[in-house]
Design a protein around this motif. Structure first.
Motif, short mmCIF file in Angstrom:
data_model
loop_
_atom_site.label_atom_id
_atom_site.label_comp_id
_atom_site.label_asym_id
_atom_site.label_seq_id
_atom_site.Cartn_x
_atom_site.Cartn_y
_atom_site.Cartn_z
N VAL A 144 38.63 31.12 8.27
CA VAL A 144 38.79 31.16 9.74
C VAL A 144 38.90 32.33 10.49
O VAL A 144 40.10 32.86 10.25
CB VAL A 144 39.42 29.94 10.46
N VAL A 145 38.04 32.95 11.36
CA VAL A 145 38.32 34.29 12.16
C VAL A 145 38.83 34.11 13.31
O VAL A 145 39.41 34.97 13.95
CB VAL A 145 37.27 35.28 11.63
N ALA A 146 38.20 33.14 13.73
CA ALA A 146 38.50 32.44 15.41
C ALA A 146 38.40 31.30 15.61
O ALA A 146 37.64 30.70 14.62
CB ALA A 146 37.86 33.56 16.01
N GLN A 147 39.05 30.62 16.54
CA GLN A 147 38.79 29.29 17.12
C GLN A 147 37.93 29.72 18.54
O GLN A 147 38.70 30.53 19.52
CB GLN A 147 39.99 28.49 17.30
N LEU A 148 36.50 29.10 18.64
CA LEU A 148 36.01 29.24 19.68
C LEU A 148 35.98 28.09 20.71
O LEU A 148 36.00 26.99 20.43
CB LEU A 148 34.46 29.46 19.45
N GLU A 149 36.07 28.29 22.04
CA GLU A 149 36.35 27.23 23.26
C GLU A 149 35.02 26.58 23.25
O GLU A 149 33.86 27.41 23.04
CB GLU A 149 36.86 27.84 24.38
N PRO A 150 34.88 25.28 23.74
CA PRO A 150 33.64 24.79 24.15
C PRO A 150 33.26 25.62 25.15
O PRO A 150 33.71 26.14 26.02
CB PRO A 150 33.76 23.36 24.71
N LYS A 151 31.44 25.54 25.07
CA LYS A 151 30.70 26.46 25.96
C LYS A 151 31.01 27.76 26.02
O LYS A 151 30.20 28.76 26.81
CB LYS A 151 31.17 25.97 27.49
N VAL A 152 31.35 28.49 24.89
CA VAL A 152 31.21 30.02 24.52
C VAL A 152 29.86 30.19 24.55
O VAL A 152 29.21 29.50 23.63
CB VAL A 152 32.24 30.19 23.47
N LEU A 153 29.32 31.18 24.97
CA LEU A 153 27.97 31.62 24.71
C LEU A 153 27.96 32.94 23.70
O LEU A 153 28.65 33.80 23.74
CB LEU A 153 27.39 32.24 26.12
N GLY A 154 26.81 32.48 22.95
CA GLY A 154 26.71 33.73 21.73
C GLY A 154 25.32 33.99 21.55
O GLY A 154 24.45 33.06 21.89
N VAL A 155 24.98 35.02 20.84
CA VAL A 155 23.47 35.20 20.37
C VAL A 155 23.43 34.78 19.17
O VAL A 155 24.14 35.07 18.09
CB VAL A 155 23.38 36.79 20.49
N VAL A 156 22.27 34.29 18.91
CA VAL A 156 22.29 33.59 17.63
C VAL A 156 21.29 34.43 16.44
O VAL A 156 20.27 35.19 16.81
CB VAL A 156 21.11 32.25 17.45
N LYS A 157 22.02 35.09 15.69
CA LYS A 157 21.68 36.11 14.68
C LYS A 157 20.61 35.45 13.51
O LYS A 157 19.66 35.93 13.23
CB LYS A 157 22.86 36.76 13.94
N SER A 158 21.08 34.28 13.04
CA SER A 158 20.26 33.55 11.95
C SER A 158 20.94 32.04 11.77
O SER A 158 21.89 31.95 11.99
CB SER A 158 20.50 34.27 10.62
N CYS A 159 20.06 31.40 11.12
CA CYS A 159 20.76 30.01 10.72
C CYS A 159 20.05 29.62 9.46
O CYS A 159 18.95 29.98 9.30
CB CYS A 159 20.19 29.17 11.90
N ASP A 160 20.79 28.99 8.69
CA ASP A 160 20.15 28.52 7.40
C ASP A 160 19.90 27.15 7.35
O ASP A 160 19.72 26.49 6.25
CB ASP A 160 21.22 29.01 6.27
N GLY A 161 20.08 26.45 8.32
CA GLY A 161 20.00 24.96 8.27
C GLY A 161 21.48 24.26 8.48
O GLY A 161 21.42 23.14 8.91
N LYS A 162 22.49 24.79 7.93
CA LYS A 162 23.70 24.35 8.03
C LYS A 162 24.82 25.22 8.95
O LYS A 162 25.67 24.66 9.51
CB LYS A 162 24.38 24.25 6.64
#
Length: 190
Positions: A144-162
């Protein structure tokens, strides 16, 4: 994320033909997806629709996006989005208008130029008082490198289905796909 806009009620004729056409377009698109026809995006149709699969996730292009009650400028503004990049789901198309659904489940119509194919996601907007782990790799056992709060916005770089690789202001890592609004369960994003 949005603010309500006072709207003066107006008497207007009911727009049933546009709703029927939108429902028909949604049904045809759903049949295409079930038949496997959604693999390759289609060209824009003569009627102004995109020819892309419906439903699909997109993001808002501008900091101010009017969401209307129907698919033209004659319809009242229901609310205004005030943050560019938010993910929304296109649930129907009618000409150059897109019916969208936000992370709260609210739906309305926006002009096609107000949305982008750029994929973004909100971290677990449904959670209250919890955080979501950002991991170093696409694995539940990864560090775990960080804990993200709900509603944090990010750019989706890739998804593998999981897992999806998500990056944003000061973070880059992997989040379980089920913890994101902006991607479908098991969807693969390249």
């Amino acid at each position: 994320m949005r603010k309500d806009v006072p709207v003066m009620p107006k008497m207007r004729p009911h727009r049933m033909p546009s709703l029927v056409a939108a429902a028909l377009a949604l049904a045809v698109s759903a049949a295409s997806v079930l038949a496997g026809g959604a693999a390759a995006p289609a060209r824009a149709a003569e009627d102004g629709t995109s020819g892309l699969p419906v439903p699909r996730f997109v993001s808002l292009k501008a900091d101010t996006v009017n969401v209307r009650n129907g698919p033209n400028k004659d319809h009242d503004v229901s609310w205004v989005f005030t943050r560019a990049g938010l993910p929304v789901e296109v649930t129907a198309e009618y000409g150059t208008w897109r019916r969208i659904r936000d992370s709260d489940g609210s739906e309305g119509w926006v002009y096609h130029s107000m949305v982008s194919l750029r994929r973004t996601a909100l971290v677990a907007p449904w959670l209250k008082g919890e955080t979501v782990p950002l991991r170093a790799g696409p694995d539940a056992e990864a560090r775990v490198v960080a804990q993200l709060e709900p509603k944090v916005l990010g750019v989706v770089k890739s998804c593998d289905g999981k897992f999806c690789r998500l990056s944003g202001d000061g973070f880059d890592g992997y989040v379980q796909q089920a913890q994101l609004f902006g991607v479908y369960p098991n969807e693969k994003v390249e």
